[in-house]
Enzyme design. Structure first.
Site, mmCIF file in Angstrom:
data_model
loop_
_atom_site.group_PDB
_atom_site.id
_atom_site.type_symbol
_atom_site.label_atom_id
_atom_site.label_comp_id
_atom_site.label_asym_id
_atom_site.label_seq_id
_atom_site.Cartn_x
_atom_site.Cartn_y
_atom_site.Cartn_z
ATOM 1 N N LYS A 188 0.605 -1.059 -0.010
ATOM 2 C CA LYS A 188 -0.029 0.194 -0.031
ATOM 3 C C LYS A 188 0.842 1.234 -0.064
ATOM 4 O O LYS A 188 1.686 1.338 0.802
ATOM 5 C CB LYS A 188 -0.835 -0.119 1.352
ATOM 6 C CG LYS A 188 -1.834 -1.121 1.263
ATOM 7 C CD LYS A 188 -2.898 -0.885 0.158
ATOM 8 C CE LYS A 188 -4.074 -1.918 0.265
ATOM 9 N NZ LYS A 188 -5.197 -1.656 -0.656
ATOM 10 N N GLU A 243 -1.800 -0.501 -9.239
ATOM 11 C CA GLU A 243 -3.121 -0.478 -9.051
ATOM 12 C C GLU A 243 -3.781 0.937 -8.550
ATOM 13 O O GLU A 243 -3.168 1.508 -7.547
ATOM 14 C CB GLU A 243 -3.623 -1.352 -7.874
ATOM 15 C CG GLU A 243 -4.925 -1.768 -7.809
ATOM 16 C CD GLU A 243 -5.285 -2.942 -6.598
ATOM 17 O OE1 GLU A 243 -6.518 -2.818 -6.274
ATOM 18 O OE2 GLU A 243 -4.216 -3.592 -6.379
ATOM 19 N N ASP A 272 -9.361 -0.104 -10.088
ATOM 20 C CA ASP A 272 -9.913 -0.526 -8.758
ATOM 21 C C ASP A 272 -11.016 0.481 -8.647
ATOM 22 O O ASP A 272 -12.217 0.125 -8.847
ATOM 23 C CB ASP A 272 -9.127 -0.686 -7.521
ATOM 24 C CG ASP A 272 -9.661 -1.217 -6.636
ATOM 25 O OD1 ASP A 272 -10.940 -1.650 -6.639
ATOM 26 O OD2 ASP A 272 -9.098 -1.186 -5.484
ATOM 27 N N LYS A 296 -14.183 -6.688 -7.436
ATOM 28 C CA LYS A 296 -14.479 -6.931 -5.960
ATOM 29 C C LYS A 296 -15.949 -6.971 -5.796
ATOM 30 O O LYS A 296 -16.490 -5.966 -6.456
ATOM 31 C CB LYS A 296 -13.790 -5.666 -5.146
ATOM 32 C CG LYS A 296 -12.504 -5.501 -4.789
ATOM 33 C CD LYS A 296 -12.085 -4.429 -4.248
ATOM 34 C CE LYS A 296 -10.470 -4.264 -3.983
ATOM 35 N NZ LYS A 296 -9.676 -2.875 -3.257
#
Length: 556
Positions: A188, A243, A272, A296
């Protein structure tokens, strides 16, 4: 080069598509409850910080007794719902499910998607409800989800996420995950460019052979995202994926970063947060804004995800599957989907590993980064609620008369596991030990046996055009399945339960007037346990009292 996305048809899995058209829904009970689980440590990304999981677990029970489980994840500033709203919307959806008797699975899922829980605002709740309903249906037809969704494989390999932490902590986690066998680390980033580079350097020192996924969670500007790629190039590090480098609405920035990353550094860029609907995917494909779509379920629901998967594959886009911070309920469903379809280039289903507790029982098996899915029906995972394996609305006695003081024994899975563990310890010789995995296998066998009896009892009940499974249906099911020799013992256990559930102490009475006192019932129960132990140990069976001394035959 811009491309025109093809029309979307749900062709992902013939088995699931066929099931949507043919399976008739009949929901007996549906509800959601808080699912609060502590994290090992706070989970920090560029856009939010999570100190504990406050999700919603959803349970759907069909009228045939089959149960399904789903989960609605709550991630601040990412999902639109908070826990109170999710619980309220789950309650509304539960009422809708109970009113949907006679509709096909496809009709119910479409109404949930378009009317009951539409759009991004309720996507996470929609996903949880869809999961639970589909899991219940898969249980009903006796099929594991990975087979229902295509049967490509029964296992997946996931990456592992390192949240935004100090370089020292990141190195500690990377070393730990390296020892556990993880080859792909998802890092992250996006909060501080300088710190991000320092963390990358620290990880590289302790895990030099790992592959990197960078996830900025909208944290960079397009210029900062390019700077990160330049710095990594100088370090001779090429991430396998970058991402969501920029804000979800910065379409121009996303396209710019994707072009530079693709052409100059051979790095793929994933959308995303920018991908929250089918229209978003159409735009990304048409304008060549990203190389990968991150699916997701909590963003688009199960039905929406299947449509996006079909469109992305037809458009030549690669696929990634990820999640929010979820337990093995949601991850088990998503993992089964990924294994069954076999079309995901990147798999990021690691968040249950980040939890301090695992409230989910059974489900998939974990070996480092590898998740293996069994042949259990549905996704196989469940929670220990106070719900029961049996749901009897109108308890009946053995001759079919309504009886307020007698019902079938209600046994929770938790009680079943505890009882089985006790029986294992009591029945085996004292010098024999049973391995934990053998105990788990025995418990699984017991659960499957109860499911088998439940299913056959339901068939017997349906053949008699009854709406309630009564004790005589269970006894008939035992006979049909070839367990007739145990009917007498099962009936005795039922009578003992009936005695124990009476409001005031009194003698038990069978349908033909014969009586058994509580003391006599206790003696009989002890005799049956002794007989079972003798059979297990190869010893002598304790002699039975004659039927005239104990109870009448079931045929009387």
């Amino acid at each position: 080069m811009a491309t025109t996305p093809p029309a979307v048809q749900l062709t992902t899995s013939f088995g699931f598509k066929s099931l949507m058209e043919t399976f008739i829904i009949d929901v007996h009970k549906a509800e959601g409850r808080p699912l609060n689980v502590p994290l090992i440590s706070p989970f920090t990304i560029a856009s939010s910080r999570l100190d504990k999981v406050e999700n919603v677990a959803i349970r759907v029970e069909l009228n045939n007794g089959c149960v399904g489980w789903g989960e609605t994840p709550i991630l601040p500033f990412v999902t639109a719902e908070d826990q109170p709203l999710a619980l309220a919307k789950t309650a509304e959806a539960s009422q809708f499910l109970k009113r949907s008797r006679g509709k096909t699975l496809g009709q119910v899922l479409s109404e949930i998607d378009q009317t009951i829980l539409p759009g991004h605002s309720f996507a996470s709740v929609r996903a949880g409800v869809e999961m639970a309903l589909i899991d219940a249906v898969a249980n009903s037809i006796g099929l594991p989800l990975w087979k229902l969704f295509g049967g490509f494989s029964n296992e997946i390999t996931t990456d592992i996420t390192i949240p935004i932490v100090s370089p020292t902590k990141a190195a500690e986690l990377a070393s730990k995950y390296n020892n556990q066998g993880f080859k792909i680390l998802k890092l992250k980033v996006g909060k501080n460019l300088t710190s991000d580079i320092q963390v990358l350097q620290a990880i590289r020192e302790v895990h030099p052979d790992c592959l990197f996924i960078l996830d900025a969670n909208e944290g960079y500007t397009s210029e900062e995202a390019i700077q990160v790629l330049e710095k990594l190039h100088e370090m001779e590090v090429t991430p396998i994926l970058f991402e969501q480098p920029v804000h979800r609405d910065d379409w121009e920035g996303l396209g710019y970063v994707s072009e530079i990353a693709r052409n100059k550094y051979s790095v793929s860029v994933a959308a995303d947060e920018s991908c929250r609907s089918l229209d978003d995917v159409k735009k990304i494909a048409r304008e060549n804004l990203a190389d990968v779509i991150n699916i997701k379920l909590a963003k688009v629901g199960v039905l929406g995800a299947l449509k996006i998967i079909d469109l992305a594959r037809a458009s030549g886009l690669d696929l990634m599957i990820g999640g929010m911070v979820e337990t093995r309920l949601a991850m088990g469903f998503a993992g089964n989907l990924a294994a069954g379809l076999g079309c995901f280039k990147f798999i990021d289903l690691d968040t249950p590993i980040l939890l301090a507790e695992d409230p989910v029982h059974e489900g998939y098996k974990v070996s480092g980064p590898v998740y293996k899915f069994s042949n259990a029906r549905g996704h196989g995972g469940f929670l220990h609620w106070d719900d029961t394996l049996w749901s009897i609305m109108e308890p009946m006695d053995i001759v079919g008369k309504i009886k307020e003081d007698a019902s079938l024994p209600k046994v929770s899975l938790n009680d079943l596991a505890a009882t089985m563990t006790k029986i294992i310890k009591e029945m085996l010789p004292p010098d024999v030990r049973v391995a934990r995995d053998a105990q788990d296998l025995l418990i699984e066998c017991c659960v499957e046996f109860i499911n088998l009896i439940s299913s056959e009892s339901n068939e017997v009940c349906n053949r008699e055009d009854k709406r309630t499974i009564a004790p005589e249906h269970v006894l008939k099911a035992l006979e049909v399945l070839g367990f007739g020799e145990y009917i007498e013992e099962v009936y005795a256990a039922y009578e003992q339960h009936r005695l124990e559930t009476m409001d005031t102490p009194r003698s038990g009475k069978l349908s033909n007037g014969a009586e058994m006192t509580e003391e006599e019932a206790l003696v009989e129960q002890q005799r049956m346990f002794a007989e079972a132990r003798a059979r297990m140990n190869g010893g002598t069976v304790v002699p039975k009292q004659s039927d005239s001394e104990t109870r009448p035959s079931l045929s009387s």
